[in-house]
Design a protein around this motif. Sequence first.
Motif, PDB file in Angstrom:
ATOM      1  N   LEU A  18       6.626  -5.285 -10.822  1.00 42.55           N
ATOM      2  CA  LEU A  18       5.267  -5.451 -11.373  1.00 42.55           C
ATOM      3  C   LEU A  18       4.235  -4.879 -10.412  1.00 42.55           C
ATOM      4  O   LEU A  18       3.296  -4.179 -10.826  1.00 42.55           O
ATOM      5  CB  LEU A  18       4.997  -6.932 -11.629  1.00 42.55           C
ATOM      6  CG  LEU A  18       3.556  -7.292 -12.033  1.00 42.55           C
ATOM      7  CD1 LEU A  18       3.203  -6.650 -13.364  1.00 42.55           C
ATOM      8  CD2 LEU A  18       3.385  -8.814 -12.097  1.00 42.55           C
ATOM      9  N   GLY A  19       4.396  -5.180  -9.111  1.00 35.27           N
ATOM     10  CA  GLY A  19       3.451  -4.672  -8.116  1.00 35.27           C
ATOM     11  C   GLY A  19       3.446  -3.155  -8.048  1.00 35.27           C
ATOM     12  O   GLY A  19       2.375  -2.536  -7.955  1.00 35.27           O
ATOM     13  N   THR A  20       4.626  -2.526  -8.104  1.00 43.30           N
ATOM     14  CA  THR A  20       4.672  -1.054  -8.062  1.00 43.30           C
ATOM     15  C   THR A  20       4.072  -0.456  -9.328  1.00 43.30           C
ATOM     16  O   THR A  20       3.487   0.628  -9.278  1.00 43.30           O
ATOM     17  CB  THR A  20       6.118  -0.563  -7.881  1.00 43.30           C
ATOM     18  OG1 THR A  20       6.945  -1.091  -8.930  1.00 43.30           O
ATOM     19  CG2 THR A  20       6.673  -0.976  -6.540  1.00 43.30           C
ATOM     20  N   ALA A  21       4.199  -1.169 -10.469  1.00 44.83           N
ATOM     21  CA  ALA A  21       3.591  -0.683 -11.706  1.00 44.83           C
ATOM     22  C   ALA A  21       2.067  -0.660 -11.580  1.00 44.83           C
ATOM     23  O   ALA A  21       1.410   0.318 -11.967  1.00 44.83           O
ATOM     24  CB  ALA A  21       4.021  -1.562 -12.881  1.00 44.83           C
ATOM     25  N   VAL A  22       1.502  -1.731 -11.019  1.00 45.29           N
ATOM     26  CA  VAL A  22       0.049  -1.784 -10.825  1.00 45.29           C
ATOM     27  C   VAL A  22      -0.399  -0.711  -9.835  1.00 45.29           C
ATOM     28  O   VAL A  22      -1.412  -0.034 -10.042  1.00 45.29           O
ATOM     29  CB  VAL A  22      -0.368  -3.188 -10.325  1.00 45.29           C
ATOM     30  CG1 VAL A  22      -1.863  -3.226  -9.988  1.00 45.29           C
ATOM     31  CG2 VAL A  22      -0.027  -4.250 -11.361  1.00 45.29           C
ATOM     32  N   TYR A  23       0.370  -0.533  -8.765  1.00 45.28           N
ATOM     33  CA  TYR A  23       0.047   0.470  -7.743  1.00 45.28           C
ATOM     34  C   TYR A  23       0.100   1.874  -8.329  1.00 45.28           C
ATOM     35  O   TYR A  23      -0.802   2.698  -8.090  1.00 45.28           O
ATOM     36  CB  TYR A  23       1.029   0.329  -6.586  1.00 45.28           C
ATOM     37  CG  TYR A  23       0.774   1.253  -5.418  1.00 45.28           C
ATOM     38  CD1 TYR A  23      -0.357   1.113  -4.625  1.00 45.28           C
ATOM     39  CD2 TYR A  23       1.677   2.268  -5.099  1.00 45.28           C
ATOM     40  CE1 TYR A  23      -0.585   1.954  -3.551  1.00 45.28           C
ATOM     41  CE2 TYR A  23       1.456   3.114  -4.028  1.00 45.28           C
ATOM     42  CZ  TYR A  23       0.330   2.948  -3.258  1.00 45.28           C
ATOM     43  OH  TYR A  23       0.106   3.790  -2.195  1.00 45.28           O
ATOM     44  N   SER A  89      11.345   1.771  -8.347  1.00 47.44           N
ATOM     45  CA  SER A  89      10.434   1.374  -9.419  1.00 47.44           C
ATOM     46  C   SER A  89       9.103   2.111  -9.333  1.00 47.44           C
ATOM     47  O   SER A  89       8.510   2.449 -10.361  1.00 47.44           O
ATOM     48  CB  SER A  89      10.209  -0.139  -9.390  1.00 47.44           C
ATOM     49  OG  SER A  89       9.697  -0.556  -8.140  1.00 47.44           O
ATOM     50  N   LEU A  90       8.624   2.408  -8.119  1.00 43.90           N
ATOM     51  CA  LEU A  90       7.380   3.163  -7.983  1.00 43.90           C
ATOM     52  C   LEU A  90       7.538   4.562  -8.575  1.00 43.90           C
ATOM     53  O   LEU A  90       6.667   5.040  -9.314  1.00 43.90           O
ATOM     54  CB  LEU A  90       6.967   3.257  -6.517  1.00 43.90           C
ATOM     55  CG  LEU A  90       5.726   4.106  -6.216  1.00 43.90           C
ATOM     56  CD1 LEU A  90       4.506   3.553  -6.938  1.00 43.90           C
ATOM     57  CD2 LEU A  90       5.466   4.193  -4.720  1.00 43.90           C
ATOM     58  N   SER A  91       8.648   5.229  -8.259  1.00 48.21           N
ATOM     59  CA  SER A  91       8.899   6.569  -8.804  1.00 48.21           C
ATOM     60  C   SER A  91       8.972   6.521 -10.327  1.00 48.21           C
ATOM     61  O   SER A  91       8.428   7.401 -11.012  1.00 48.21           O
ATOM     62  CB  SER A  91      10.201   7.138  -8.234  1.00 48.21           C
ATOM     63  OG  SER A  91      10.138   7.217  -6.831  1.00 48.21           O
ATOM     64  N   GLY A 129      -1.579  -4.366  -6.384  1.00 53.23           N
ATOM     65  CA  GLY A 129      -0.192  -3.914  -6.500  1.00 53.23           C
ATOM     66  C   GLY A 129       0.585  -4.069  -5.209  1.00 53.23           C
ATOM     67  O   GLY A 129       1.676  -4.639  -5.181  1.00 53.23           O
ATOM     68  N   LEU A 130       0.022  -3.574  -4.104  1.00 52.55           N
ATOM     69  CA  LEU A 130       0.718  -3.657  -2.820  1.00 52.55           C
ATOM     70  C   LEU A 130       0.839  -5.103  -2.346  1.00 52.55           C
ATOM     71  O   LEU A 130       1.844  -5.489  -1.741  1.00 52.55           O
ATOM     72  CB  LEU A 130      -0.016  -2.828  -1.768  1.00 52.55           C
ATOM     73  CG  LEU A 130       0.114  -1.300  -1.896  1.00 52.55           C
ATOM     74  CD1 LEU A 130      -0.724  -0.616  -0.825  1.00 52.55           C
ATOM     75  CD2 LEU A 130       1.571  -0.869  -1.788  1.00 52.55           C
ATOM     76  N   ILE A 199      -3.956 -11.838  -1.325  1.00 50.56           N
ATOM     77  CA  ILE A 199      -2.725 -12.164  -2.054  1.00 50.56           C
ATOM     78  C   ILE A 199      -1.652 -12.675  -1.103  1.00 50.56           C
ATOM     79  O   ILE A 199      -0.908 -13.604  -1.418  1.00 50.56           O
ATOM     80  CB  ILE A 199      -2.224 -10.926  -2.833  1.00 50.56           C
ATOM     81  CG1 ILE A 199      -3.231 -10.565  -3.923  1.00 50.56           C
ATOM     82  CG2 ILE A 199      -0.850 -11.186  -3.444  1.00 50.56           C
ATOM     83  CD1 ILE A 199      -2.905  -9.297  -4.653  1.00 50.56           C
ATOM     84  N   GLN A 200      -1.558 -12.081   0.086  1.00 49.22           N
ATOM     85  CA  GLN A 200      -0.562 -12.507   1.060  1.00 49.22           C
ATOM     86  C   GLN A 200      -0.816 -13.944   1.533  1.00 49.22           C
ATOM     87  O   GLN A 200       0.110 -14.738   1.673  1.00 49.22           O
ATOM     88  CB  GLN A 200      -0.587 -11.575   2.282  1.00 49.22           C
ATOM     89  CG  GLN A 200      -0.005 -10.191   2.018  1.00 49.22           C
ATOM     90  CD  GLN A 200       1.508 -10.219   1.976  1.00 49.22           C
ATOM     91  OE1 GLN A 200       2.111 -10.547   0.971  1.00 49.22           O
ATOM     92  NE2 GLN A 200       2.136  -9.884   3.079  1.00 49.22           N
TER      93      GLN A 200
END
Length: 289
Positions: A18-23, A89-91, A129-130, A199-200
Amino acid sequence: MKFEKLKPILKTTAPIMLGTAVYAFALLYFIIPNQLMEGGVTGITILLNYGFGIPVFLTTLLLNLPLFLLGWKMLGSSQIVYTGVGIGSLSFFLWLFERLISHGWIAPFQTEHDFILASLYAGVTLGLGLGIVFRFGGTTGGVDIVARILSRKFGWSMGQIILVTDVIIIGSSLLYIPKEKILYTLVAVFIASRVIDFIQEGAYAAKAFMIISDHGEEIADLITRDMERGVTLIPSIGAYSKMSKYTAYCVVSRQEIRRLNQLVRSVDPRAFVIISDVHDVHGEGFREE
């Protein structure tokens, strides 16, 4: 039974994806249409896209693959496995969003004048995302892998390594984009770093009280009774007086700060009180898992 075994893995890999999709969305919706920049290997892929029109998803995969294999060899599979999930997933999501944009199903946010708005939204979505990826133990590869290897081998700070490489990569982008865009990029990078920290550390913030007093037990009893908050008593000795006493440690919500101060002062006006920020509080009275 098989699903039960996969459940812990999915609870980590699904948020990373999900995070890589947002990024990926932030890169293709805000960054590239407005000719802004990013740091790390992602910045290199954007430069290659600006200079030669090479698809971002392709260079992301090709540049990260050898770094991933090097990290697997140097750092071991346990530390690098979720990085592989992040890279893959990012690619994929970069490829997906590139297809959606090229077919006109998504119209990117492109402006000729209001670049501050583009950089603000880019910073928020990049950081979101990150932040999700980092919170669940993943990375998007690239410079993070190199920084881990150099940190382990030479003892260099990971933050300094990443900062130096980002400065070099973003500085190199002056060959292709105006310096004004670099300044807008710095705005986006700063906002992204703040969102990542948010977020962290967790959305829920509270205050920790450390109360040093000769009446520590009495203060703890009063807090427990009147505020229904747990208190930990820590045995301590004054370095100057050599007197034994109890230090009371308590975590409360922001709304309870004034009330706790009043209770402490009512027992011991001379109590030494330290108030500090705490984040992501779990447990009774706060967020339950």
